[in-house]
Design a protein around this motif. Structure first.
Motif, mmCIF file in Angstrom:
data_model
loop_
_atom_site.group_PDB
_atom_site.id
_atom_site.type_symbol
_atom_site.label_atom_id
_atom_site.label_comp_id
_atom_site.label_asym_id
_atom_site.label_seq_id
_atom_site.Cartn_x
_atom_site.Cartn_y
_atom_site.Cartn_z
ATOM 1 N N VAL A 52 0.858 -1.183 0.000
ATOM 2 C CA VAL A 52 0.000 0.000 0.000
ATOM 3 C C VAL A 52 0.896 1.236 0.000
ATOM 4 C CG1 VAL A 52 -1.809 1.257 1.210
ATOM 5 C CG2 VAL A 52 -1.776 -1.241 1.271
ATOM 6 N N VAL A 53 0.761 2.030 -1.065
ATOM 7 C CA VAL A 53 1.518 3.278 -1.129
ATOM 8 C C VAL A 53 0.554 4.402 -0.787
ATOM 9 C CG1 VAL A 53 2.910 4.806 -2.566
ATOM 10 C CG2 VAL A 53 3.005 2.343 -2.924
ATOM 11 N N ASP A 54 0.654 4.892 0.444
ATOM 12 C CA ASP A 54 -0.293 5.919 0.880
ATOM 13 C C ASP A 54 0.366 7.294 0.854
ATOM 14 O OD1 ASP A 54 -2.962 6.532 2.097
ATOM 15 O OD2 ASP A 54 -1.620 7.444 3.559
ATOM 16 N N ASP A 55 -0.336 8.227 0.204
ATOM 17 C CA ASP A 55 0.213 9.574 0.074
ATOM 18 C C ASP A 55 -0.226 10.480 1.226
ATOM 19 O OD1 ASP A 55 1.574 8.943 -2.146
ATOM 20 O OD2 ASP A 55 0.547 10.308 -3.509
ATOM 21 N N GLY A 56 0.103 10.069 2.432
ATOM 22 C CA GLY A 56 -0.199 10.900 3.594
ATOM 23 C C GLY A 56 -1.671 11.244 3.751
ATOM 24 N N GLY A 89 -6.736 8.718 7.985
ATOM 25 C CA GLY A 89 -6.365 7.573 8.817
ATOM 26 C C GLY A 89 -6.239 6.267 8.059
ATOM 27 N N THR A 90 -6.032 6.343 6.754
ATOM 28 C CA THR A 90 -5.832 5.133 5.954
ATOM 29 C C THR A 90 -4.671 4.306 6.511
ATOM 30 O OG1 THR A 90 -6.614 6.299 3.990
ATOM 31 C CG2 THR A 90 -5.401 4.279 3.621
ATOM 32 N N GLN A 91 -3.612 5.015 6.922
ATOM 33 C CA GLN A 91 -2.420 4.288 7.382
ATOM 34 C C GLN A 91 -2.677 3.510 8.667
ATOM 35 O OE1 GLN A 91 1.150 6.673 7.308
ATOM 36 N NE2 GLN A 91 0.534 7.660 5.412
ATOM 37 N N GLU A 92 -3.512 4.072 9.538
ATOM 38 C CA GLU A 92 -3.837 3.352 10.780
ATOM 39 C C GLU A 92 -4.584 2.058 10.444
ATOM 40 O OE1 GLU A 92 -4.003 6.885 10.886
ATOM 41 O OE2 GLU A 92 -2.045 6.540 11.825
ATOM 42 N N VAL A 93 -5.503 2.160 9.467
ATOM 43 C CA VAL A 93 -6.244 0.966 9.055
ATOM 44 C C VAL A 93 -5.281 -0.084 8.499
ATOM 45 C CG1 VAL A 93 -8.014 0.077 7.494
ATOM 46 C CG2 VAL A 93 -8.350 2.273 8.602
ATOM 47 N N VAL A 94 -4.316 0.374 7.681
ATOM 48 C CA VAL A 94 -3.361 -0.570 7.100
ATOM 49 C C VAL A 94 -2.535 -1.228 8.203
ATOM 50 C CG1 VAL A 94 -1.402 -0.830 5.544
ATOM 51 C CG2 VAL A 94 -3.285 0.678 4.919
ATOM 52 N N LYS A 95 -2.183 -0.461 9.226
ATOM 53 C CA LYS A 95 -1.406 -1.038 10.339
ATOM 54 C C LYS A 95 -2.207 -2.110 11.068
ATOM 55 C CE LYS A 95 1.640 2.855 10.855
ATOM 56 N NZ LYS A 95 1.555 4.279 11.225
ATOM 57 N N GLN A 96 -3.525 -1.864 11.210
ATOM 58 C CA GLN A 96 -4.372 -2.901 11.815
ATOM 59 C C GLN A 96 -4.408 -4.144 10.935
ATOM 60 O OE1 GLN A 96 -8.227 -1.211 12.577
ATOM 61 N NE2 GLN A 96 -7.388 0.377 13.913
ATOM 62 N N LEU A 97 -4.476 -3.908 9.634
ATOM 63 C CA LEU A 97 -4.509 -5.037 8.701
ATOM 64 C C LEU A 97 -3.210 -5.837 8.782
ATOM 65 C CD1 LEU A 97 -6.084 -3.240 5.627
ATOM 66 C CD2 LEU A 97 -7.117 -5.109 6.899
ATOM 67 N N GLN A 98 -2.104 -5.128 9.000
ATOM 68 C CA GLN A 98 -0.819 -5.816 9.128
ATOM 69 C C GLN A 98 -0.841 -6.778 10.300
ATOM 70 O OE1 GLN A 98 1.856 -2.365 9.203
ATOM 71 N NE2 GLN A 98 2.715 -3.064 7.269
ATOM 72 N N GLN A 99 -1.519 -6.379 11.371
ATOM 73 C CA GLN A 99 -1.592 -7.261 12.534
ATOM 74 C C GLN A 99 -2.433 -8.504 12.240
ATOM 75 O OE1 GLN A 99 -2.883 -4.627 15.622
ATOM 76 N NE2 GLN A 99 -0.890 -3.585 15.638
ATOM 77 N N VAL A 100 -3.455 -8.322 11.399
ATOM 78 C CA VAL A 100 -4.323 -9.456 11.068
ATOM 79 C C VAL A 100 -3.647 -10.406 10.074
ATOM 80 C CG1 VAL A 100 -6.529 -10.135 10.066
ATOM 81 C CG2 VAL A 100 -6.393 -8.100 11.509
ATOM 82 N N TYR A 101 -3.087 -9.811 9.002
ATOM 83 C CA TYR A 101 -2.587 -10.654 7.909
ATOM 84 C C TYR A 101 -1.075 -10.876 7.943
ATOM 85 C CZ TYR A 101 -7.215 -9.950 5.880
ATOM 86 O OH TYR A 101 -8.556 -9.921 5.665
ATOM 87 N N GLY A 102 -0.385 -10.174 8.784
ATOM 88 C CA GLY A 102 1.071 -10.321 8.854
ATOM 89 C C GLY A 102 1.788 -9.197 8.128
ATOM 90 N N GLU A 103 2.888 -8.741 8.721
ATOM 91 C CA GLU A 103 3.588 -7.592 8.149
ATOM 92 C C GLU A 103 4.361 -7.920 6.884
ATOM 93 O OE1 GLU A 103 5.903 -5.133 10.766
ATOM 94 O OE2 GLU A 103 4.261 -5.070 12.225
ATOM 95 N N ASP A 104 4.565 -9.213 6.631
ATOM 96 C CA ASP A 104 5.262 -9.564 5.389
ATOM 97 C C ASP A 104 4.277 -9.771 4.238
ATOM 98 O OD1 ASP A 104 4.303 -11.638 6.852
ATOM 99 O OD2 ASP A 104 5.824 -13.078 6.195
#
Lengths: 82, 241
Positions: B43-47, B51-66
């Motif tokens: 995900v390339v987020d342009d700032g 709060g898109t980035q916070e959502v992506v961070k939550q998704l990382q916890q669910v699906y894994g950071e790799d």
């Protein structure tokens, strides 16, 4: 070769052919003078025809929007389950 | 075939700007439709301020950071550079580019992958203009504009691809790297420039039908200035390719 050059050379070739026709007078000159008009009209017809065909074959898919809504609902439920 | 499947890995680049509502859905659907495939989502987020980035961070916890990577940029820098930015972090041999607004449904990903494996193509591009493809949410005027623009481009450029402005595409990584470095356009003219340059370079391009469902959440970005940009882009491609 750049595409604009290709197109320009095609146009020049057509013009040359037209001038040759005009000079040689194989067909009556009054007809030859009208040929560019026909050419432009023909080009316009081609464009219209292609747009028309394209528009007819350009399908609208309301069922896709419905399926997407289902997927969205499913995704929301799925996330709550986690 | 089986061996090839093992070797092929996919990086899915999704540029976002204020897509808080859509990004989680997209990620969920990608995981749903790509079961036996090795992939990562970048995900390339342009700032985004939403709060898109916070959502992506939550998704990382669910699906894994790799599996879900967040490669943010500080501010809105445009689509073209978003792809090259995402690609720098892409570690797989194939790259898929798709929009985050759900107009590109992840269910088409398997058909892109299948088509690429069947034909060995360098690029597989989605097309709305063939049997099985289409759009939803466009009125007649919008369709007419789209078709006119397409006929104009087809007549002038002969690109050998039916849908030039569609951005849902799969690239061989090296091909994307090569093509992206020669492209200068912005916005969706960029999509056209990419595919025309790729076609001129003689890359093998295949197509799969997709349906384009206009944005569900958020507003669509289309207006008169887009048409002017398109015509400028067309003229630019005419004299440079």
């Amino acid at each position: 070769m750049k595409y604009v050059i290709k197109i320009l050379s095609l146009l020049i070739a057509i013009t040359a052919f037209w001038i040759a026709l005009l000079e040689a007078s194989v067909i009556p000159r009054s007809y030859t003078w009208l040929l560019p008009v026909y050419f432009v009209v023909l080009l316009g017809c081609y464009g219209l025809l292609m747009v028309g065909i394209g528009l007819m074959r350009f399908s609208t898919c309301p069922q896709e929007a419905r399926l997407l809504q289902q997927d969205i609902l499913e995704a929301k439920r799925g996330r709550r389950g986690q | 075939m089986e061996q090839q499947k093992e070797a092929n890995k996919y990086s899915i680049i999704i540029p976002t700007y204020n897509e808080r509502l859509n990004i989680a859905l997209i990620v969920y659907l990608v995981f749903k439709h790509l079961k036996d495939v090795d992939f990562e989502i970048i995900v390339v987020d342009d700032g985004s301020p939403d709060g898109t980035q916070e959502v992506v961070k939550q998704l990382q916890q669910v699906y894994g950071e790799d599996c879900v990577l967040l490669r943010a940029r500080p501010k809105k820098l445009g689509l073209g550079t978003a792809y090259s930015h995402g690609m720098k972090h892409a570690s797989r041999n194939f790259v898929v580019i798709m929009d985050a607004d759900l107009s590109h449904h992840p269910k088409y990903l398997p058909s892109f992958i299948r088509k690429q494996i069947e034909t060995g193509a360098n690029i597989v591009t989605g097309t709305r203009y063939v049997q099985g493809g289409g759009v939803h949410g466009w009125n007649l005027m919008r369709k007419l504009t789209s078709r006119r623009a397409n006929v104009l481009a087809q007549t002038l450029l002969w690109p050998g691809v039916s849908d030039l402005t569609e951005s849902f595409r799969l690239y061989k990584r090296a091909v994307l790297e090569d093509v992206i470095s020669t492209c200068v356009s912005k916005g969706y003219v960029f999509q056209m420039e990419m595919i025309v340059r790729a076609s001129r370079k003689g890359y093998h391009i295949e197509e799969v039908p997709i349906t384009f469902v206009d944005r569900v959440y958020g507003s669509s970005k289309f207006g008169g200035s887009e048409i002017v940009e398109y015509l400028k882009g067309l003229a630019y491609l005419l004299v440079t390719t």
